[in-house]
Design an enzyme around this catalytic site. Sequence first.
Site, PDB file in Angstrom:
ATOM      1  N   ARG A   1     -73.686 -53.797 -84.903  1.00  0.00           N
ATOM      2  CA  ARG A   1     -74.400 -53.083 -83.852  1.00  0.00           C
ATOM      3  C   ARG A   1     -73.832 -53.489 -82.494  1.00  0.00           C
ATOM      4  O   ARG A   1     -73.635 -54.670 -82.226  1.00  0.00           O
ATOM      5  CB  ARG A   1     -75.887 -53.411 -83.911  1.00  0.00           C
ATOM      6  CG  ARG A   1     -76.720 -52.710 -82.834  1.00  0.00           C
ATOM      7  CD  ARG A   1     -78.166 -53.166 -82.869  1.00  0.00           C
ATOM      8  NE  ARG A   1     -78.800 -52.781 -84.120  1.00  0.00           N
ATOM      9  CZ  ARG A   1     -79.735 -53.504 -84.742  1.00  0.00           C
ATOM     10  NH1 ARG A   1     -80.133 -54.665 -84.216  1.00  0.00           N
ATOM     11  NH2 ARG A   1     -80.262 -53.086 -85.864  1.00  0.00           N
TER      12      ARG A   1
ATOM     13  N   ARG B   1     -88.934 -63.090 -80.835  1.00  0.00           N
ATOM     14  CA  ARG B   1     -88.677 -61.892 -81.644  1.00  0.00           C
ATOM     15  C   ARG B   1     -87.803 -60.952 -80.817  1.00  0.00           C
ATOM     16  O   ARG B   1     -87.464 -61.236 -79.671  1.00  0.00           O
ATOM     17  CB  ARG B   1     -90.025 -61.223 -82.007  1.00  0.00           C
ATOM     18  CG  ARG B   1     -89.990 -60.271 -83.199  1.00  0.00           C
ATOM     19  CD  ARG B   1     -89.855 -60.986 -84.525  1.00  0.00           C
ATOM     20  NE  ARG B   1     -90.212 -60.120 -85.651  1.00  0.00           N
ATOM     21  CZ  ARG B   1     -89.433 -59.209 -86.197  1.00  0.00           C
ATOM     22  NH1 ARG B   1     -88.223 -59.000 -85.717  1.00  0.00           N
ATOM     23  NH2 ARG B   1     -89.831 -58.494 -87.232  1.00  0.00           N
ATOM     24  N   LYS B   2     -87.453 -59.810 -81.359  1.00  0.00           N
ATOM     25  CA  LYS B   2     -86.649 -58.856 -80.601  1.00  0.00           C
ATOM     26  C   LYS B   2     -87.444 -58.331 -79.408  1.00  0.00           C
ATOM     27  O   LYS B   2     -88.681 -58.395 -79.375  1.00  0.00           O
ATOM     28  CB  LYS B   2     -86.200 -57.707 -81.492  1.00  0.00           C
ATOM     29  CG  LYS B   2     -87.311 -56.783 -81.974  1.00  0.00           C
ATOM     30  CD  LYS B   2     -86.703 -55.667 -82.818  1.00  0.00           C
ATOM     31  CE  LYS B   2     -87.777 -54.701 -83.309  1.00  0.00           C
ATOM     32  NZ  LYS B   2     -87.222 -53.610 -84.126  1.00  0.00           N
TER      33      LYS B   2
ATOM     34  N   GLY C   1     -87.445 -45.419 -93.498  1.00  0.00           N
ATOM     35  CA  GLY C   1     -87.416 -45.785 -94.910  1.00  0.00           C
ATOM     36  C   GLY C   1     -88.423 -46.821 -95.335  1.00  0.00           C
ATOM     37  O   GLY C   1     -88.635 -47.044 -96.521  1.00  0.00           O
TER      38      GLY C   1
ATOM     39  N   CYS D   1     -88.108 -48.224 -88.057  1.00  0.00           N
ATOM     40  CA  CYS D   1     -86.948 -48.065 -87.172  1.00  0.00           C
ATOM     41  C   CYS D   1     -86.768 -46.607 -86.762  1.00  0.00           C
ATOM     42  O   CYS D   1     -86.204 -46.318 -85.714  1.00  0.00           O
ATOM     43  CB  CYS D   1     -85.680 -48.572 -87.858  1.00  0.00           C
ATOM     44  SG  CYS D   1     -85.712 -50.334 -88.234  1.00  0.00           S
ATOM     45  N   GLY D   2     -87.251 -45.684 -87.593  1.00  0.00           N
ATOM     46  CA  GLY D   2     -87.177 -44.269 -87.270  1.00  0.00           C
ATOM     47  C   GLY D   2     -88.280 -43.796 -86.347  1.00  0.00           C
ATOM     48  O   GLY D   2     -88.342 -42.613 -86.012  1.00  0.00           O
TER      49      GLY D   2
END
Length: 588
Positions: A132, A246-247, A504, A509-510
């Site tokens: 990424r 965390r992110k 998914g 993430c979508g």
Amino acid sequence: MASLSVRFLSPQALLSSGSSSKPKRTVLFAAQTTAPAEPAVDADRLEPRVEERDGFFVLKEKFRKGINPQEKVKIEKEPMKLFMDNGIEELAKMTMEEIDNDKTSKDDIEVRLKWLGLFHRRKHQYGRFMMRLKLPNGVTTSAQTRYLASVIKKYGKDGCADITTRQNWQIRGVVLPDVPEILKGLAEVGLTSLQSGMDNVRNPVGSPLAGIDPDEIVDTRPYTNLLSHYITANSRGNPAFTNLPRKWNVCVVGTHDLYEHPHINDLAYMPAEKDGRFGFNLLVGGFFSAKRCEEAIPLDAWVPADDVLPSCRAVLEAYRDLGFRGNRQKTRMMWLIDELGLEGFRAEVEKRMPDGKLERGSSEDLIKKQWERRDYFGVHPQKQEGLSYVGIHVPVGRLEADDMDELARLAETYGSGELRLTVEQNIIIPNVENSKVEALLQEALLKNRFSPEPSILMKGLVACTGSQFCGQAIIETKARALKVTEEVERLVSVTKPVRMHWTGCPNTCGQVQVADIGFMGCMARGEDGKPCEGADVFVGGRVGSDSHLGEVYKKGVPCKDLAPLVAEILVEQFGAVPRDREDNEDSD
């Protein structure tokens, strides 16, 4: 710390929207009108959990009880040393068998390499990695695109690229021995993958039309570039922000359209005036996770444009110093805001500002609340006379090497050698001379692969990686999203845009919660009672000034039953007309 303040010129055209009248200002995302009761916080809770040692921030021993496994991996070995001390060179020389037989090396490839943007696909592509990048504002060049194409091309069927929901590239098929050379190649074309995964700041998002939009409020590129370069220390690595709990996501809003989706970012800069000065109101805490999803809330804070960088640093430091490091499902920044209370969190941010002061939010938001979100597909005039931008549809964001090479050629031949990625996984070619537009539209890539005029349902389709490559995904998403959408289009006729997102697994993430209709992968039961791939269906998400998250409409729907269900939802809630009825009406 005062040196962090960077001077930006206040845009002279901020208040112009193509008409002579001054646009109506709305009180959007300003100070909260009612505040919840603030929790009582013990003074000991405000002691920073981390301390600086040998140039890196590490968790203090007294706070290591009950920490999660990822925190233990960080303590055992500093992940950034793989890059800053060139540890990747030695790791790349090891075989996968050697790596798997050594715990430290195995933790390197499964966890620590994510600090370099490398994700091992152990479950589906053992020995191969997804890489990424960092691509602030989604702006890239033909040279960069060609280089990425050259990387994935050598991996044949294992190599491909995806556009992410943060205006970013992900390339697939990478093998560990190639990584040192790939990193050098990225640097040569002005790219980096550094600090793009795990507990780091993700790609700064801005307007995909920055600098070319006749109706924009502010060009977001200077801000997103500044943030990205600061956070990565100009791609050298910045340990000040590589040990977050965390992110963490950040965006800068530049348009009334809110293409940047500010409500789902940890920190969002919302353009606003105060006492004749241009700056930004701050939203904080937006996030998605498997167990909880929250929209960002106003911090009741406004910063002048010059203070975008120090305010970002202050928020990050408050989160880094005080954030929870136990259960990973409770480590995003909103959990800290909940614990300290909004005013308590604000106070921690304020004391980390250069002068220890943070102005209260402004009521003069520059975003038009009633603005109708524009479609960027097709040909549109730029603010620069004689130039246009062309938005093209990349089905579910998936590209092959040849696609990328061809896009690089088109950008150079017809534009300025620049491409823009969008959070909806599409591409914009800017700076096309009007005299060249028709020739561009006749190019085979736009005729056969990436249409500037996609169907109504296809143009709003987004899909995460899915089980083809992601080990966490429960179902395949990209091919299925296209297949189901095609089936739905055969069942109903739709006259207005409907955004459909696929993810998914519950990590979302979508971003299914912001979609008009969302699909979250799960295991369901078929008519025979046997387990099968399915989806929980969400309805009602919104983006823009009236943003809110969608809710579950129906759980555990087998994938084979999704098309008729979606057609039913479209008819009932979105004004669609069944094809059979439409055909009958046509024959009358």
